[in-house]
Structure formats: C-alpha cells, structure tokens
Write an enzyme that holds these catalytic residues in place. Structure first.
Site, PDB file in Angstrom:
ATOM      1  N   GLU A 103       0.907  -1.114  -0.101  1.00 55.43           N
ATOM      2  CA  GLU A 103       0.085   0.057   0.219  1.00 55.43           C
ATOM      3  C   GLU A 103       0.934   1.190  -0.076  1.00 55.43           C
ATOM      4  O   GLU A 103       1.953   1.385   0.838  1.00 55.43           O
ATOM      5  CB  GLU A 103      -0.927   0.021   1.154  1.00 55.43           C
ATOM      6  CG  GLU A 103      -1.728   1.195   1.447  1.00 55.43           C
ATOM      7  CD  GLU A 103      -2.579   1.000   2.597  1.00 55.43           C
ATOM      8  OE1 GLU A 103      -3.473   1.829   2.730  1.00 55.43           O
ATOM      9  OE2 GLU A 103      -2.330   0.191   3.392  1.00 55.43           O
TER      10      GLU A 103
ATOM     11  N   LYS B  67      -9.282   2.488  -2.397  1.00 53.27           N
ATOM     12  CA  LYS B  67      -9.569   1.976  -1.211  1.00 53.27           C
ATOM     13  C   LYS B  67     -10.991   2.419  -0.570  1.00 53.27           C
ATOM     14  O   LYS B  67     -11.221   3.611  -0.634  1.00 53.27           O
ATOM     15  CB  LYS B  67      -8.458   2.258  -0.207  1.00 53.27           C
ATOM     16  CG  LYS B  67      -8.567   1.803   1.208  1.00 53.27           C
ATOM     17  CD  LYS B  67      -7.369   2.118   1.874  1.00 53.27           C
ATOM     18  CE  LYS B  67      -7.155   1.495   3.435  1.00 53.27           C
ATOM     19  NZ  LYS B  67      -6.007   1.663   4.327  1.00 53.27           N
TER      20      LYS B  67
ATOM     21  N   TYR C 123      -9.265   5.662  13.281  1.00 50.66           N
ATOM     22  CA  TYR C 123      -9.041   4.960  14.691  1.00 50.66           C
ATOM     23  C   TYR C 123      -7.513   5.112  15.018  1.00 50.66           C
ATOM     24  O   TYR C 123      -6.756   4.805  14.201  1.00 50.66           O
ATOM     25  CB  TYR C 123      -9.974   4.021  14.877  1.00 50.66           C
ATOM     26  CG  TYR C 123      -9.482   2.692  14.053  1.00 50.66           C
ATOM     27  CD1 TYR C 123      -8.168   1.948  14.232  1.00 50.66           C
ATOM     28  CD2 TYR C 123     -10.234   2.564  12.909  1.00 50.66           C
ATOM     29  CE1 TYR C 123      -8.049   0.684  13.676  1.00 50.66           C
ATOM     30  CE2 TYR C 123      -9.945   1.463  12.262  1.00 50.66           C
ATOM     31  CZ  TYR C 123      -8.816   0.496  12.448  1.00 50.66           C
ATOM     32  OH  TYR C 123      -8.455  -0.581  11.779  1.00 50.66           O
TER      33      TYR C 123
ATOM     34  N   CYS D 205      -5.839  -3.040   2.265  1.00 50.87           N
ATOM     35  CA  CYS D 205      -5.682  -3.044   3.854  1.00 50.87           C
ATOM     36  C   CYS D 205      -7.123  -2.917   4.441  1.00 50.87           C
ATOM     37  O   CYS D 205      -7.473  -4.029   4.682  1.00 50.87           O
ATOM     38  CB  CYS D 205      -4.854  -1.898   4.221  1.00 50.87           C
ATOM     39  SG  CYS D 205      -3.750  -2.306   5.838  1.00 50.87           S
TER      40      CYS D 205
ATOM     41  N   SER E 138       0.342  -2.551   7.368  1.00 51.88           N
ATOM     42  CA  SER E 138      -0.332  -2.805   8.438  1.00 51.88           C
ATOM     43  C   SER E 138       0.754  -2.719   9.721  1.00 51.88           C
ATOM     44  O   SER E 138       1.668  -3.599   9.772  1.00 51.88           O
ATOM     45  CB  SER E 138      -0.991  -4.095   8.487  1.00 51.88           C
ATOM     46  OG  SER E 138      -1.274  -4.644   9.755  1.00 51.88           O
TER      47      SER E 138
ATOM     48  N   GLU F 116       6.019   5.058  34.092  1.00 55.30           N
ATOM     49  CA  GLU F 116       6.376   6.223  34.566  1.00 55.30           C
ATOM     50  C   GLU F 116       5.871   7.461  33.617  1.00 55.30           C
ATOM     51  O   GLU F 116       5.408   8.578  33.956  1.00 55.30           O
ATOM     52  CB  GLU F 116       8.062   6.271  34.517  1.00 55.30           C
ATOM     53  CG  GLU F 116       8.705   5.434  35.502  1.00 55.30           C
ATOM     54  CD  GLU F 116      10.113   5.403  35.519  1.00 55.30           C
ATOM     55  OE1 GLU F 116      10.818   4.618  36.184  1.00 55.30           O
ATOM     56  OE2 GLU F 116      10.627   5.875  34.434  1.00 55.30           O
TER      57      GLU F 116
ATOM     58  N   LYS G 242       3.022  16.871  29.817  1.00 54.44           N
ATOM     59  CA  LYS G 242       4.081  16.126  29.656  1.00 54.44           C
ATOM     60  C   LYS G 242       4.422  15.266  28.558  1.00 54.44           C
ATOM     61  O   LYS G 242       5.470  15.312  27.698  1.00 54.44           O
ATOM     62  CB  LYS G 242       4.731  15.429  31.032  1.00 54.44           C
ATOM     63  CG  LYS G 242       4.996  16.157  32.262  1.00 54.44           C
ATOM     64  CD  LYS G 242       5.464  15.291  33.351  1.00 54.44           C
ATOM     65  CE  LYS G 242       5.800  16.296  34.555  1.00 54.44           C
ATOM     66  NZ  LYS G 242       6.191  15.349  35.693  1.00 54.44           N
TER      67      LYS G 242
END
Length: 565
Positions: free
Chosen positions: A42, A115, A121, A152, A185, A415, A538
């Site tokens: 693709e 496509k 998402y 895809c 992918s 962290e 951050k």
C-alpha cells in the site's frame, strides 16, 4: 498455474527515487522468475503514511513522476502485471485524493481500485486526506485466473461491525478466483495472530483464497513487521514471509491452493510465532535502525543511571546500531549510589560501549546558590530533584549537539503514564525506545536479552536492586508509586482496556475489580487515574516513542490537556 511474486520491501516516506528503484529492481526479479504478477504494498510509491505531505503539490507531482517511471520500466517486462499502491487524484466530489491500487502491464494501467474503508481510529487518519472508492469490485484476468483487489482496511470488516460497506461482498459477487490485498499494517503485540484469525475466517466465509502483502520497516513511531501471508478457505494460512526484514518470494496458485513455484507443497507457518519479549526486541531494534537511518544519525547517546531503563535502552541500541555507535554518559550527583556508576561501568564493559563520566555536583550547587541569591529562597524539595534531571538532560543535549548523536530518552510507559519524569530533563531526546513498555515488561525484556545472549549483558545487580530516581536521600520509586506489578495492571486497564490481548485484559480487569472492593483500593485507583490525566502536558512535549502495543502514547491516544475530568 498462476505465478505470483511477493515483494515485501522497506519504503521511506517521500523517498521517491529510492522507492521507485526498489520497485523496479523487484519487477526485474519477478520477471526473471517468470512470475505473472508482482505484488507490492500500500502507498509503496510515496511510503506510508505521508500525512499532510499529501497536501503539498510538489509531493504529489513527484508521486506522479515516479508512477510514470515505473510504468515505463514495465515495458521491459510486457507479460508481467505489477500491482502497486499510490496516490491518485479524485475526479469527483469529496477529498482531493484516493488511496489507490494500480495494476500495470506493459506501460498501461490495466486495473485501478480505490480503497473503500479509510480508518480514522488509533494511529490512522486516512479520511483526513482521502475519499473512499466506490462500492464495486475491481478485477483482472491473468493467466486464466480472475483476480480481485483490496487495500488493507478493506479486509478488516467482514463482520460488518465498523463500516456499512464490506468489500468482500462485491468480490464474492464478481466470482473472483483470488483476492490480492496490498497493505501497510503496523505491528504490535498480538497483531500477527489477529491478522491470521480475521482473514482466515473471512476467506473461509467467502470461499476465496487471499494473498496479503505487507510492507516492512520503521517509520517514525510505527514499525511494520512484514509477515506477508497467503490464506486459503480449507487450510487457513499456508505461507508466511519473513518478519522484520525484507523478503521476496515466488508462489504458485492453482485450484484455490498456493504452492511453491515448482508446484511443491508449502510448509504451513508456525501459529505460535515469536515470544512477546522476542517480538518486542525485534520491533524496537528495527524501529531504531530505520529512525536513525532515515533521520541521518549514525550514533546515539544515552544517559546511563545504573538503572534498568537506561541499561535496557543501551543494550537495545547496541543490537540496532553496533557498540561502536552507542555512547553512554554517567552523571553522578551527591545522591547517586555507588552502584549507579559501578553498574554503568559493568554494563558498558559487557557491551563494549564507551562510557563517559560527567559529575553534576558542582553544577547543582551553583544553581542552588544562584537561585537563593536571586529569589531569597533556598532550592529544595521537588524543585531541587527536578533540577538534577534537567542538568543531566542539558549535558546529554550538549553532547548530541556537539557530536551529532541522537539522544535516546529512557522513560518507560509506567513512569510516562503517571508523570514520574522531569520535563526538559529525562524527557529530553529525539526518540524513546521503551516508552511503550510497562516497567514489569522492561524487566522481562531485560531478562530475555540476557537469556538470548547466553550471558550476563545487563548486570544482575541492575535487575535486582529496587528502582530509584536517586534524586533525594534514600529515594525509592515506591515512595511515590504503588509497586510496579500493581501499578501496571491499573494502567493497562485504564489506558488500553479491551485493546489488550484477551488474557492481559482479563488479568487487569480482575485486579481492578478486586482493588475496588476496598476504600483504600478505590483511593489508590483514583489517585493513579488523576496522575495520568494531569500529566498529559508532559506527554505532549515528550519525544516520539517506538510503538509496541495496540495503544501507545502519541498519535494513538489523543487526549485534551486542559480538561476537568
């Protein structure tokens, strides 16, 4: 028998000359192998994903010229059909472009497909730039076989949960003999098994064999693992290309079955695949190799604290780039333990990495003196702790600027999630290798590195000593955070939820349900969720991290900074 060439290649966004050369050279290999069809991936001409470069007219013009060069080269192999992915202008209403599949033969486009399902998402935002194609099948007859095409995401909706359109239906109605799917992918934990299960089910449902060709390589945060495969209705996945490396394979196809090019039976791939630590290691190593190469870095520099995070980062960097291209710097302060330096020395000796020592005690004292003189207040507490991290970050950036080395940040996902890091300090850097690994996974991967090497790479003391930022006397991570085996379950449940592999979600769900049965557990959960929310600012300013899991920080998790929630 139809002869198919699988070209699983490593493309770079915007490298039209390099991508075109790779495509043309593998067209030649396919023709030399007497293939009827050569299949690429693709958007292979421009690389995946170009983002807003798709709004640059010069970028689009180069894509068109690259396509013209490939079409001209195809005249040297007039009997070969070349299936490629590229950008095409939309001549109708809607967005200006299509994500297109083209079949080229002897200088002509003999099939063109757009496509239909454009994902928006997670890390994907294709609807930002592309208009969906029409709900029709694109087919082509080659060597007595009727081929159908998809791109895809088109193959991920056979259960029709996410889109109203199911491209499999049109291909079934067209009575094709074989579906060719071109893909970009990205890889994450469990993705290979997910692909195999979903396409095996769809292929069995429609009784249509399918060839799935994926790209390979790292692009910014994403890593593509290749692992192209062929799947049939009765046997499931019958062929798989290499993982995490380029591959070129010739396959035969007849009577709904794939075979070797000489007609011999294929060896069915192992369904178990790589262990999670080995998958993670290879994903990160390839991600760093391509990130450094594409951005023009030959060397990396890492701050070596003597802790597990920096030790694993250095070890992975050596695997990716070689010991001669990895520089470590230890920067002890008045709070550093003797092990912070000695463990760094031992690690770097084990890896044959050059280690520099740059103490920061005098710098901290000078800052403290200047602060008190300017503001009539002593430098203490969290401000003093963060100062040490920021001085270290500045030294590392000095080295990066002076010697042209890419600075690797060493924060882990646990962290980073709760903000247990210093902005403009240990978050400095151009790329994070372990930012999508929870702390417990950092330990697991470190043990795997030692086990795979058959010797102690990461010193035993680094693996066994309690984690500490060493920014205050006798400081331990558990002074501020729950034990990591508990914290990680909370974070997995909150950040990833059902995106986790099923067994991980079940474990995290059970842990959280048990925790919420007590008032103390509820307070602990609320505190951690609040820390995650408050530290979005951050993460927004942190360097990119190599994605390993289905939901990583960065483009895959879009949250507001200023919100009351």
């Amino acid at each position: 028998m139809l002869k198919l060439a699988v070209a699983q290649l490593n493309y770079m966004v915007g490298d039209f000359a390099g991508n075109t050369d790779a495509i043309i050279s593998h067209m030649q290999k396919a023709a030399a192998g007497k293939a009827d069809v050569a299949v690429f991936s693709e958007l292979c001409i421009c690389g995946y994903y170009p983002g807003d470069l798709l709004e640059d007219s010069a970028f689009l013009a180069k894509a068109e010229q690259a396509l013209a060069n490939i079409m001209q080269a195809s005249t040297d192999h007039p009997n070969l059909v070349c299936v490629i992915g590229t950008v095409r202008l939309n001549k109708g209403q809607g967005k200006a472009l299509h994500n297109a599949l083209l079949a080229i033969r002897n200088g002509e486009i003999v099939a063109e497909y757009y496509k239909q399902l454009l994902p928006t998402y997670g890390i994907f935002d294709e609807r930002r730039h592309f208009e969906p194609g029409k709900e029709i099948a694109s087919t082509l007859d080659v060597a007595g076989h009727k081929l159908g095409f998809m791109v895809c995401e088109d193959g991920w909706n056979d259960e029709e949960h996410d889109y109203q359109v199911n491209p499999f239906n049109a291909l079934t109605a067209a009575k094709v003999d074989l579906i060719i799917s071109i893909n970009a992918s990205p890889s994450d934990i469990g993705k290979r098994q997910q692909r195999h299960a979903m396409f095996a089910k769809a292929v069995a449902h429609h009784q249509l064999p399918l060839l799935y060709v994926n790209q390979v390589g790292g692009q910014d945060q994403l890593v593509f693992d290749g692992a192209s495969f062929a799947v049939t209705p009765d046997r499931g996945v019958t062929f798989e290309a290499a993982r995490f490396e380029e591959d070129f394979q010739l396959l035969g196809f007849a009577e709904k079955q794939f075979s070797a090019i000489d007609g011999a039976a294929l060896v069915k791939p192992d369904s178990t695949g790589l262990s999670v630590p080995e998958f993670t290691r290879r994903q990160i190593v390839l991600g760093l190799q391509d990130y450094a190469r594409r951005c023009g870095f030959k060397q990396v520099v890492v701050g070596s604290s003597g802790g597990i995070d920096s030790a694993l980062t250095i070890a992975l960097a050596v695997q990716a780039l070689g010991a001669e291209n990895v520089i470590a710097i230890t920067m002890p302060s008045s709070y550093s333990s003797t092990g912070s330096v000695s463990d760094s020395v031992k690690l770097c000796d084990n890896l044959q990495v050059k280690l520099h020592t740059h103490p920061i005690l005098n710098l901290v004292e000078q800052y403290a003196k200047g602060f008190e003189e300017a503001f009539s207040s002593p430098l203490r507490g969290l401000t003093q702790e963060n100062l040490q991290a920021r001085i270290r970050g500045t030294i590392l950036m000095e080295y990066s600027n002076a010697f042209g080395a890419l600075l690797l940040t060493t924060g882990n996902k646990s962290e980073i999630s709760v903000g247990y890091c210093t902005l403009y300090g240990d978050t400095n850097g151009g790329l994070g290798l372990i930012g999508d690994l929870y702390k417990t996974e950092v330990y697991a991967l470190s043990r795997h590195v030692n086990s795979a090497a058959g010797r102690e790479i990461i010193p035993r003391d680094v693996l066994t000593k309690p984690p500490s930022a060493e920014l205050a006397p006798d400081q331990l991570d558990t002074d501020s955070l729950p034990p990591y085996d508990e914290l990680d379950e909370m974070l997995k449940w909150h950040i990833e939820g059902r995106r986790l592999p099923a067994h991980e979600f079940a474990r995290a769900q059970a842990f959280v349900e048990q925790l919420q049965k007590t008032e103390a557990g509820q307070k602990s959960m609320a505190r951690i969720m609040g820390m995650v929310a408050r530290n979005e600012y951050k993460r927004r300013q942190a360097p990119p991290i190599i994605r390993v899991r289905a939901r990583a920080f960065g483009s895959g998790r879009q949250m507001p900074i200023a919100a009351k929630y």
